[in-house]
Design an enzyme around this catalytic site. Structure first.
Site, PDB file in Angstrom:
ATOM      1  N   THR A 103       0.816  -1.216   0.000  1.00 49.64           N
ATOM      2  CA  THR A 103       0.000   0.000   0.000  1.00 49.64           C
ATOM      3  C   THR A 103       0.845   1.259   0.000  1.00 49.64           C
ATOM      4  O   THR A 103       0.467   2.272  -0.592  1.00 49.64           O
ATOM      5  CB  THR A 103      -0.932   0.006   1.238  1.00 49.64           C
ATOM      6  OG1 THR A 103      -1.768  -1.156   1.180  1.00 49.64           O
ATOM      7  CG2 THR A 103      -1.803   1.244   1.274  1.00 49.64           C
ATOM      8  N   SER A 148       1.460  -7.134  -0.944  1.00 49.63           N
ATOM      9  CA  SER A 148       2.167  -8.021  -0.025  1.00 49.63           C
ATOM     10  C   SER A 148       1.591  -9.429  -0.011  1.00 49.63           C
ATOM     11  O   SER A 148       2.278 -10.381   0.358  1.00 49.63           O
ATOM     12  CB  SER A 148       2.182  -7.447   1.396  1.00 49.63           C
ATOM     13  OG  SER A 148       0.874  -7.328   1.922  1.00 49.63           O
ATOM     14  N   THR A 158       1.389  -4.215   4.386  1.00 48.63           N
ATOM     15  CA  THR A 158       1.152  -4.600   5.774  1.00 48.63           C
ATOM     16  C   THR A 158       0.473  -5.957   5.932  1.00 48.63           C
ATOM     17  O   THR A 158       0.514  -6.537   7.015  1.00 48.63           O
ATOM     18  CB  THR A 158       0.300  -3.530   6.491  1.00 48.63           C
ATOM     19  OG1 THR A 158      -0.940  -3.365   5.796  1.00 48.63           O
ATOM     20  CG2 THR A 158       1.049  -2.207   6.541  1.00 48.63           C
ATOM     21  N   ASP A 159      -0.169  -6.474   4.877  1.00 48.41           N
ATOM     22  CA  ASP A 159      -0.879  -7.744   5.024  1.00 48.41           C
ATOM     23  C   ASP A 159       0.046  -8.879   5.464  1.00 48.41           C
ATOM     24  O   ASP A 159      -0.341  -9.730   6.264  1.00 48.41           O
ATOM     25  CB  ASP A 159      -1.555  -8.141   3.709  1.00 48.41           C
ATOM     26  CG  ASP A 159      -2.806  -7.328   3.436  1.00 48.41           C
ATOM     27  OD1 ASP A 159      -3.196  -6.518   4.298  1.00 48.41           O
ATOM     28  OD2 ASP A 159      -3.402  -7.499   2.351  1.00 48.41           O
TER      29      ASP A 159
END
Length: 326
Positions: free
Chosen positions: A13, A57, A90-91
């Protein structure tokens, strides 16, 4: 003299903007553009950028993490940096950070960061997180701390941090012990150091490892499927402190009879697998069959540790030793 920090970008992101047609975020920002968007970055370090990838990610894999680990060690051995920042979606940020923490040879600071808002969104958090991560990586106190995760001015140990909310920017937490420190004004302040742990440096890895979450009344059919699929290892994310329904236990023990390593973790967000009970399906009832207890590792981190460990050995006793040293 300012430190030289290499920022390695992988995507996520932090490097996305909204697609005008769909309204959704898509990869759109280069590594160089990311660094250029951070005001005052050059005041804290001499920064160069290496673009490793530019993907969501969820597209990261153990193989890509392995390549990233080798890249960081190569750049470190060449003496091209005093520390590293990895930008990441961030996932799966906590997975890549943990993999690096388990596999890197370098003792130079490595700090992983990301963003919850895209580069084109109001109050994008990427620039501030990059600045904080660079400052953390450039700080002398960060050396020897293992891989760090820095977002929202908090600094966490890669082993213990997790994403706790799907969209809130203040999402990363260590649910057991809290942050190691903080980016505080013009200082990097640490309150504690992480516990040391062994690292693994296999020449290859074994990514064919499944993670299976347990549920009430689970009959074990999906566990049986793992055996039929030819997996090389399985992590069972158990109930409570590491328990499974009895029919599931039966199929787990069948996997062990096939010689497939099985690691038991807990799906509970904090705490550890414990041998509290002795009923059929409890951690205690399975350990004597060679089930490896995953301690306080999350299921997804235990899976990555098994991916790395199977690159060194498939001997169950040795695998148990590796997990016990965590």
């Amino acid at each position: 003299m300012k430190k030289h920090i290499i920022v390695i970008t992988t995507g996520g992101t932090i490097a996305m903007k909204k697609d005008p047609e769909t309204g959704g975020l898509v990869p759109a920002v280069s590594g160089e553009d990311l660094a250029a968007a951070v005001p005052g970055l050059s005041d804290w370090a001499d920064v160069s950028v290496v673009e490793f990838s530019n993907v969501p990610s969820g597209w990261m894999s153990a193989e890509k993490m392995f390549d990233l680990s080798h890249l960081i060690d190569k750049l470190s051995e060449e003496g091209k940096a005093d520390g590293f920042v990895v930008t990441h979606g961030t996932d799966t940020l906590e997975e890549t950070a943990f993999f690096l923490d388990m596999s890197l040879k370098t003792e130079k600071p490595v700090c992983v960061t990301g963003a919850m808002r895209g580069a084109s969104e109001l109050s994008a958090d990427g620039p501030e997180n990059i600045l904080s991560a660079v400052r953390t990586a450039a700080d002398d106190m960060s050396k020897g701390m293992g891989v760090l995760v820095c977002l929202q001015d908090r600094i966490y140990a890669a082993k213990d941090v997790t994403k706790s909310h799907t969209t809130n920017p203040d999402t990363f937490r260590d649910l057991n012990y809290g942050p190691l420190g903080a980016v505080y004004g013009k200082e990097i302040i640490y309150g504690r150091r992480p516990m040391p742990h062994a690292r693994l440096h296999p020449e290859t890895i074994e990514p064919n490892v499944w993670l299976i979450s347990a549920w009430s009344g689970m009959d074990g059919e999906i566990v049986k499927c793992a055996g039929k699929a030819g997996v090389k290892g399985v992590v069972i994310d158990g109930l409570g402190c590491g328990n499974v329904p009895p029919l599931c236990r039966k199929e787990i023990l069948a996997l062990r009879k096939q010689g497939i390593p099985v690691v038991l973790t807990t799906r509970v967000p904090s705490g550890s697998v414990m041998q509290e009970y002795s009923y059929e399906g409890s951690a205690l009832s399975m350990k004597e069959s060679g089930i490896i207890l995953g301690g306080d590792l999350s299921g997804w981190k235990a899976r990555l540790l098994l991916v790395l460990a199977l690159g060194e050995t498939n001997e169950n006793e040795r695998l148990q030793e590796i997990f016990e040293k965590m």
